[in-house]
Design an enzyme around this catalytic site. Sequence first.
Site, PDB file in Angstrom:
ATOM      1  N   GLU A   8     -43.476 102.423  67.070  1.00  0.00           N
ATOM      2  CA  GLU A   8     -44.878 101.184  66.149  1.00  0.00           C
ATOM      3  C   GLU A   8     -46.163 101.727  67.266  1.00  0.00           C
ATOM      4  O   GLU A   8     -46.630 100.491  68.118  1.00  0.00           O
ATOM      5  CB  GLU A   8     -44.531 100.172  65.954  1.00  0.00           C
ATOM      6  CG  GLU A   8     -43.003 100.077  64.497  1.00  0.00           C
ATOM      7  CD  GLU A   8     -42.580  99.097  64.290  1.00  0.00           C
ATOM      8  OE1 GLU A   8     -42.739  97.924  64.635  1.00  0.00           O
ATOM      9  OE2 GLU A   8     -42.272  99.096  62.805  1.00  0.00           O
ATOM     10  N   ASP A  26     -34.546  98.045  58.116  1.00  0.00           N
ATOM     11  CA  ASP A  26     -35.779  96.507  59.419  1.00  0.00           C
ATOM     12  C   ASP A  26     -35.059  95.464  58.755  1.00  0.00           C
ATOM     13  O   ASP A  26     -36.123  94.712  57.438  1.00  0.00           O
ATOM     14  CB  ASP A  26     -37.132  97.362  58.629  1.00  0.00           C
ATOM     15  CG  ASP A  26     -38.122  96.337  59.777  1.00  0.00           C
ATOM     16  OD1 ASP A  26     -37.064  95.547  60.690  1.00  0.00           O
ATOM     17  OD2 ASP A  26     -38.991  96.568  59.961  1.00  0.00           O
ATOM     18  N   GLU A  69     -38.366  86.840  58.227  1.00  0.00           N
ATOM     19  CA  GLU A  69     -39.226  88.291  58.303  1.00  0.00           C
ATOM     20  C   GLU A  69     -39.117  89.197  55.929  1.00  0.00           C
ATOM     21  O   GLU A  69     -40.333  88.448  55.884  1.00  0.00           O
ATOM     22  CB  GLU A  69     -39.702  89.692  58.938  1.00  0.00           C
ATOM     23  CG  GLU A  69     -40.496  90.257  58.866  1.00  0.00           C
ATOM     24  CD  GLU A  69     -40.356  91.242  59.663  1.00  0.00           C
ATOM     25  OE1 GLU A  69     -39.743  91.555  60.632  1.00  0.00           O
ATOM     26  OE2 GLU A  69     -41.584  92.103  59.384  1.00  0.00           O
TER      27      GLU A  69
HETATM   28  C1  GCV Z   1     -42.021  93.610  67.191  1.00  0.00           C
HETATM   29  C2  GCV Z   1     -40.877  95.667  62.248  1.00  0.00           C
HETATM   30  C3  GCV Z   1     -41.601  94.567  62.095  1.00  0.00           C
HETATM   31  C4  GCV Z   1     -42.774  94.021  63.877  1.00  0.00           C
HETATM   32  C5  GCV Z   1     -41.338  94.326  64.441  1.00  0.00           C
HETATM   33  C6  GCV Z   1     -40.708  95.628  64.269  1.00  0.00           C
HETATM   34  C7  GCV Z   1     -39.394  95.472  66.008  1.00  0.00           C
HETATM   35  O1  GCV Z   1     -41.591  96.539  61.990  1.00  0.00           O
HETATM   36  O2  GCV Z   1     -42.291  94.552  61.241  1.00  0.00           O
HETATM   37  O3  GCV Z   1     -43.062  92.955  63.766  1.00  0.00           O
HETATM   38  O4  GCV Z   1     -42.739  93.975  66.059  1.00  0.00           O
HETATM   39  O5  GCV Z   1     -40.130  95.180  63.569  1.00  0.00           O
HETATM   40  O6  GCV Z   1     -38.694  95.014  65.564  1.00  0.00           O
HETATM   41  O7  GCV Z   1     -39.861  95.981  66.543  1.00  0.00           O
END
Ligand code: GCV
Length: 648
Positions: free
Chosen positions: A256, A335, A363
């Site tokens: 990411e 996720d 989340e």
């Molecule tokens: C910390 C998901 C979340 C992101 C998070 C990522 C991760 O994509 O939406 O906010 O980033 O996981 O676990 O690194």
Amino acid sequence: MEQEKYTQLWLNYKNAEGNGGIQDVEIRGFSPENRVIKSAVCELKDGVSKKLAVAITQDITVLREGYCLEGSNDRVEIKASDEKGVLYGAFALIRALSCGRNAETLSEKASPSNPLRMMNHWDNMDGSIERGYSGNSFFFANDDMIIDDRTRDYARLMASIGINGIVINNVNVKGTATYLITDRFFDKVKELSDIFADYGISLYLSLNFASPIELGGLDSCDPLDESVISWWKDKIKEVYNRLPGFGGFLVKADSEGRPGPFTYGRTQADGANMLADIIKTYGGIIIWRCFVYNCTQDWRDRKTDRARAGYDYFKPQDGYYHDNVILQIKNGPMDFQIREPISPLLGGLTRTNQMLEVQIAQEYTGHQIDLCYLIPLFKEVLGFHTYSGEEKDTVADYVSGRTMGNALGGMAAVINTGNDMNWTGNDLAAANLYGFGRLAYDTDLTAEQIAREWIAQTFGLDREHEDILADMLLRSREIYEKYTCPLGIGWMVYPGTHYGPSIDGYEYSRWGTYHRADHLGIGVDRSDKGTGYAQQYYEKNAVMYNDPEKCPEELLLFFHHIPYTWKLKTGKSLIQHIYDSHFEGYEETEGLADAWKKLKDVIPEDAFERVSERFKLQLENAREWRDQVNSYFYRKSGIEDEKSRMIY
Ligand code: GCV
């Protein structure tokens, strides 16, 4: 009366009988000056009845970080081999008494299932929290650190549930957070790590892999480049000079948008091992995340499957990771959805230290607005048989080190706390905070035992009311699942925020998160005829997942593209199941809100009101999910609801 700045959650010693603390603590074999022993004695004085005397005895037959409690007459003996065991024993005694156990008949023996039991904060230095639903950070504000009374109370709370490692900053390390390993913050990080150390907790930091560039002015962070290695050697030496007892680093690389070894044509193992070799001298560890996938996928591309990525990237280097590297693996391959299969990397790696990552920050599970007690989900993950052929083949066996006989492994949770006065936004979400720690310490505890312990210590309810709340918690995950996305398909959430329905929100995005619904059916074919993801499991599971007739139905749409007319084991068609489960999910949410009303007279008024407000929002959310999902699939399929209910 002055309003409390924050609650004490399950360590509310106001309920402790006598509330004056014991006077008589007898210590044999440990130094009363030891910082952790001092903390233990302090807790005992505050948290145990006046009438009780406690003896603390060193006993090397007790396992590390374990304890024995033996009660007799008006005295309890805590035996432990080390100071952390004493502290956990002290908290266990307080817990037993506040759960109504009798000191005289107390006989309890425990040792941790997992060597590492960690909390991961996704706190940013501006005070915001990535995926935080309970206020701002209590560690950071305005690009600086906060250390106050709450810091110590936080450490006490974490130690009371057996947590022994805490990563204080977000894995997305950017801007000022990169400077946490510089002079600018060393003094404050040291102060914080000293407070943690009083409670047997090691402080860890998330690391910016590009630090040699951003802090060191180098033009590369290639892990095999000599100047980069030399920069890290100096940096890590400096870190340990300033922060003795520092635990190590957590690294999110090549994920990411975060930098990593792939930029230089190197493997994840190259990156992790380089840091691990350097930090080893100081006894530190590198925890390397396996959340690596292509986040710029073309939705038209049906071959690339995000679910495959972790295994595809990390399995080929199994055995190459050095012994102070731990790979941290999310529970599912996608996720933190409400339902996913267990990641095939867990136990798929057979020669690498591994650690399970779960998320108690809600989340995708309701933002701590909706009630969703996650311990049943974590129990499923831990109890999953990999069928690797080893005698000890569950995920719990692998991450604890039992299967491979390795010393490093455990469980980490993305934490759900913030500076709200009740810590977790929804008072009931504290059950997840408490529950994660207790489960990581003892993976044999049941979700119900944990729920009841938490209720007893937090609210001290009589049996009838405890039953009501325990039942609410235990059913909440299933209810959330019913009104959100069906049969393991996941996503369908509002993009960005991840709260509320948006069925096609991610359908044409770059994130690799698709449901592939058309007018005939829904689901992703991950069988050997599709993306082949099912083949990443050991044979027994691979065969089961590969076949839609054998695949557990709660995961059917994760593994297969299924026609709406497909008959499920209940005899219902898939489309009817979607309609029914969504109507039921809403009705059962009403049931939760009604059950909560029955607790009005036994829950403190402010907490009762806070939770009641959340149930109003949850009902709105469940209604929106129900109607959007049902309408969407009715419009796609054109198939009527057999019960002719209102669909839009
Ligand atoms: C910390 C998901 C979340 C992101 C998070 C990522 C991760 O994509 O939406 O906010 O980033 O996981 O676990 O690194």
